[in-house]
Every structure is written in structure tokens, then in C-alpha cells.
Write an enzyme that holds these catalytic residues in place. Structure first.
Site, mmCIF file in Angstrom:
data_model
loop_
_atom_site.group_PDB
_atom_site.id
_atom_site.type_symbol
_atom_site.label_atom_id
_atom_site.label_comp_id
_atom_site.label_asym_id
_atom_site.label_seq_id
_atom_site.Cartn_x
_atom_site.Cartn_y
_atom_site.Cartn_z
ATOM 1 N N HIS A 110 0.988 -1.745 -0.309
ATOM 2 C CA HIS A 110 0.318 0.124 0.690
ATOM 3 C C HIS A 110 0.665 0.820 0.271
ATOM 4 O O HIS A 110 0.586 2.226 -0.197
ATOM 5 C CB HIS A 110 -0.796 0.339 1.492
ATOM 6 C CG HIS A 110 -2.281 0.676 0.920
ATOM 7 N ND1 HIS A 110 -2.394 1.631 0.164
ATOM 8 C CD2 HIS A 110 -3.316 0.403 0.928
ATOM 9 C CE1 HIS A 110 -3.876 1.810 -0.151
ATOM 10 N NE2 HIS A 110 -4.387 1.082 0.572
ATOM 11 N N ASP A 159 -2.709 1.238 -4.475
ATOM 12 C CA ASP A 159 -3.628 1.481 -3.680
ATOM 13 C C ASP A 159 -4.744 0.668 -4.060
ATOM 14 O O ASP A 159 -5.166 -0.181 -5.074
ATOM 15 C CB ASP A 159 -4.255 3.096 -3.433
ATOM 16 C CG ASP A 159 -4.671 3.723 -4.587
ATOM 17 O OD1 ASP A 159 -5.158 2.639 -5.531
ATOM 18 O OD2 ASP A 159 -4.257 4.615 -4.286
#
Length: 398
Positions: A370, A374
């Protein structure tokens, strides 16, 4: 003439390797270029050839972790030279080569963990070869349980396993080393350094199943049986080529997007898991992917993978469906930024064209870093992967 046998450097990140086995013992004769010993890196086993013909003098012990550039042993050309070696005081110890010494005070992983947790690695005393600080030493320091002196090596332990611990009978004790220890270290490193998130769901692969069933009818024309793994390697490669942010690594303060698309596929072998790499999978026909994947899998099972077979991967797929699992949360193979886990293909009722009909469905788990990717990136990846699973015939073009 006496020739030194030194620990080779097999990759940019390699700092140490473990001695697995010697093919000759001290005093035995060997020919130049014959396999002298086997070492284990964090990726693969490697056979070190003899640099000369003569009598072997072993220095590094089996199971010992030895730094790059350190002397593993010697080859004596004559009996007199061999007697000189056996009389030397360095017998039985790893004699460091003049290069690399100070830089190998700590393993790269130990330095990374120490930096992450604010530990001054210069204050620690190591349990590795020549006092090298390893990750276990950093964890002990964090727990406040660091001993005042070096921790005894496992090979030097003198106490026998106890018959019980805390009132529980012990079935057996298994040394935590070798491939299993390397896997644990690398995956733990990934979890420490990354913000891993997994997207779970299922894909309709009915058309892919039909395509594969048709190809199975003509194995001679397609060069053998095309497996689901072959399809998924090719599909993943095409998606990663379109979405370059998945074909990346984090290096310091930069995100590096790689030009080649090299797809690794996790393969279970004795003692753990290894990830052979199909290089340039996006530009190869499906039949070529099948051939290369099959050859790599055979070498993995036989334990004959070469360094180039497992290096430079840019994206990984893992098939936990081969063990009957429907869904899972795969862990990223550092330094990559994503991994796709694929579950078992099952026939289940589904709504298709407004009707409830039997369809072939497959569970998946896409884990991303992340820091780099995303949820929207994951969504785009899965959308494109799903489209190609529904139109597998396009994979046969070219």
C-alpha cells in the site's frame, strides 16, 4: 601452488551464504571444475566448482554461514603443500579475505530491522560467523535479553533436547534453518517493511476452462498440455505490462518500474517454497510459456535450479488452489510490490445473462504494497485480469 576457495558473490544483495555440503573431505583429491561444495543463498542452492586440481583442505564447516569473499577451503597441488595447510593454525576456522571485512559486521536484514526500530547496531554483539550481527541478535536486544557475550552457535550446542517443556511432552525438535528459515526471514522482512493489503474475491473462468479443454484435444499441435498456471502466468504478464506500477520495487526513496516483465510462480519443494521466474513472459507465446514453466518446475523438483532461474522476478503468482484452497492472503515476495494468489477452480451456481446457471469460478487474493499501490490500482488490475480470463482465446494470437 595452493589455491583458495572463496565464497562467491552471486547477486548484488548477497552478503552471506550457508555451506550445505562438501563433495570431498580434507585430504581427498578433486579435479579442476568438478563440484567441490554446495552453498545455499536466500534464493537457491549453488554448486561451487574446484578452482584447481589437487588435494582438498576444508575450512568452512557444513551449516556454517560464511560471508562473501571469505575463504571456504584450499586446494593443494602437492602432498607437501597439503601438509603445510594441515599444520597451519587456521585449520577449522573461516579465514576472511582482505576485502569485505568491515562491511559484513551485520547482515543486511539485521541492519534493516535495527534501523526500523531505532537500534544502534554498533552496540550489539553478534552470534554469526566472526561475530557478525544477525536478525536474531537485534530481536534479543529489543526484548532486553541480549546476552553479554556471543550466543553459542547451534552446531556447538552441548545440551541435549529435554524430554518435556513446561509440562508438555516433546515429540521432536527440528532445527529452524535452511530453506524454511530463509523463507521465514524474507517474508518477515516484507511484513516489517511494507504496508500489505489483500483484496479477496472470485473470478468467472468458465471460458478459460473451455479454452483449455479444447487445447487438450490437440496436445501435439500445442507442444503438450497447457496448464492453468501457464494461462495465469501469461495473463498476469499482459496485465502487468499495461499497469507498470505493479512491475516495480521500492529502492530507498524511489519507486523503480522495471522494463522486463518477469513472472515468478511459487513452487512447493522439499523443505519449503521456491519461485522460479519466466522471463519476458509478456512477449512469449503461450506455448513458449508452457515449455519454460515446465522446465523450471522440473528443475525445482530436482533441486537443480540455477541462479538465473530464480532471480530478477518482477511479479509473482502462487496457486494455493492446487491444495484445494478457495481463497487466501498471499505474502509479497520482496522486493516486489504485489503478489496474486489463485484458488481452486470450482463449478458453482452463478447468475449469468440473467439466469442461475452452473459456472466455473475461482477464488483469488491480490496482495499489494500500500506504500506504492492503492485500492483503485488493485481494482484496475483485477478488472483487466478478469477480462482476459473471460476472453482467453486472445492469448493464442502471436
Amino acid at each position: 601452488m595452493i589455491s583458495d576457495v572463496v565464497m562467491p558473490k552471486l547477486g548484488v544483495e548477497m552478503a552471506v551464504a550457508r555451506v550445505v555440503a562438501w563433495s570431498r573431505g580434507s585430504g581427498e583429491r578433486i579435479e579442476r571444475d568438478d563440484n567441490l561444495l554446495t552453498i545455499e543463498t536466500d534464493k537457491v542452492n549453488f554448486e561451487v566448482p574446484a578452482p584447481a586440481t589437487g588435494l582438498v583442505h576444508v575450512v568452512a564447516r557444513v551449516d556454517e554461514e560464511v560471508p562473501v569473499g571469505a575463504v571456504l577451503g584450499h586446494i593443494a597441488e602437492t602432498n607437501d603443500e597439503y601438509r603445510t595447510l594441515t599444520a597451519a593454525p587456521v585449520h577449522g576456522t573461516v579465514r576472511p579475505a582482505p576485502i569485505q571485512a568491515a562491511a559484513l559486521r551485520a547482515t543486511p536484514l539485521a541492519r534493516k530491522i535495527a534501523k526500523l526500530h531505532g537500534i544502534d547496531i554498533g552496540t550489539l554483539r553478534g552470534s554469526g560467523a566472526r561475530g557478525q550481527v544477525r536478525e536474531a541478535d537485534v530481536w534479543r536486544a529489543m526484548e532486553g535479553a541480549m546476552s553479554p557475550g556471543p550466543v553459542p552457535r547451534a552446531a556447538e550446542a552441548t545440551t541435549a533436547p529435554s524430554a518435556s517443556a513446561g509440562g508438555r511432552a516433546i515429540h521432536r525438535r527440528v532445527p529452524f534453518k535452511g530453506m524454511r528459515h530463509v523463507i521465514a526471514r524474507r517474508l518477515h522482512e516484507g511484513l516489517q517493511a511494507m504496508a500489505q493489503m489483500t483484496d479477496l474475491g472470485e473470478l468467472d473462468v468458465t471460458e478459460l476452462v473451455r479454452c483449455r479443454d479444447q487445447l487438450k484435444l490437440e496436445p501435439a499441435l500445442v507442444g503438450g498440455t497447457i496448464t492453468y498456471t501457464d494461462f495465469f502466468i501469461k495473463i498476469a504478464a499482459l496485465v502487468v505490462r499495461e499497469l507498470r506500477q505493479f512491475n516495480a520495487s521500492v529502492e530507498g526513496d524511489e519507486i523503480v518500474e522495471w522494463a522486463p516483465v518477469n513472472i515468478g510462480f511459487a513452487t512447493s519443494v522439499e523443505g519449503g517454497l521456491i519461485v522460479p521466474v519466466v522471463r519476458g513472459a509478456d512477449s512469449k507465446p503461450l506455448t513458449a510459456v508452457r515449455t519454460e514453466r515446465s522446465q523450471l518446475a522440473e528443475r525445482a523438483k530436482a533441486g537443480t535450479l540455477r541462479r538465473e532461474d530464480v532471480s530478477d522476478g518482477t511479479f509473482t503468482i502462487t496457486n494455493f488452489g492446487s491444495y484445494g484452497s478457495w481463497m487466501g492472503t498471499p505474502l509479497i515476495n520482496p522486493p516486489q510490490v504485489a503478489v496474486l494468489g489463485l484458488g481452486e477452480i470450482r463449478q458453482k451456481p452463478a447468475i449469468h445473462d440473467g439466469q442461475i446457471v452452473p459456472r466455473w469460478l475461482m477464488g483469488y487474493g491480490l496482495t499489494i504494497d500500500h506504500r506504492v499501490l492503492d485500492g483503485a490500482d488493485a481494482g484496475r488490475f483485477l478488472k483487466r485480469f478478469r477480462e482476459l480470463c473471460e476472453r482467453p482465446w486472445v492469448l493464442l494470437v502471436g
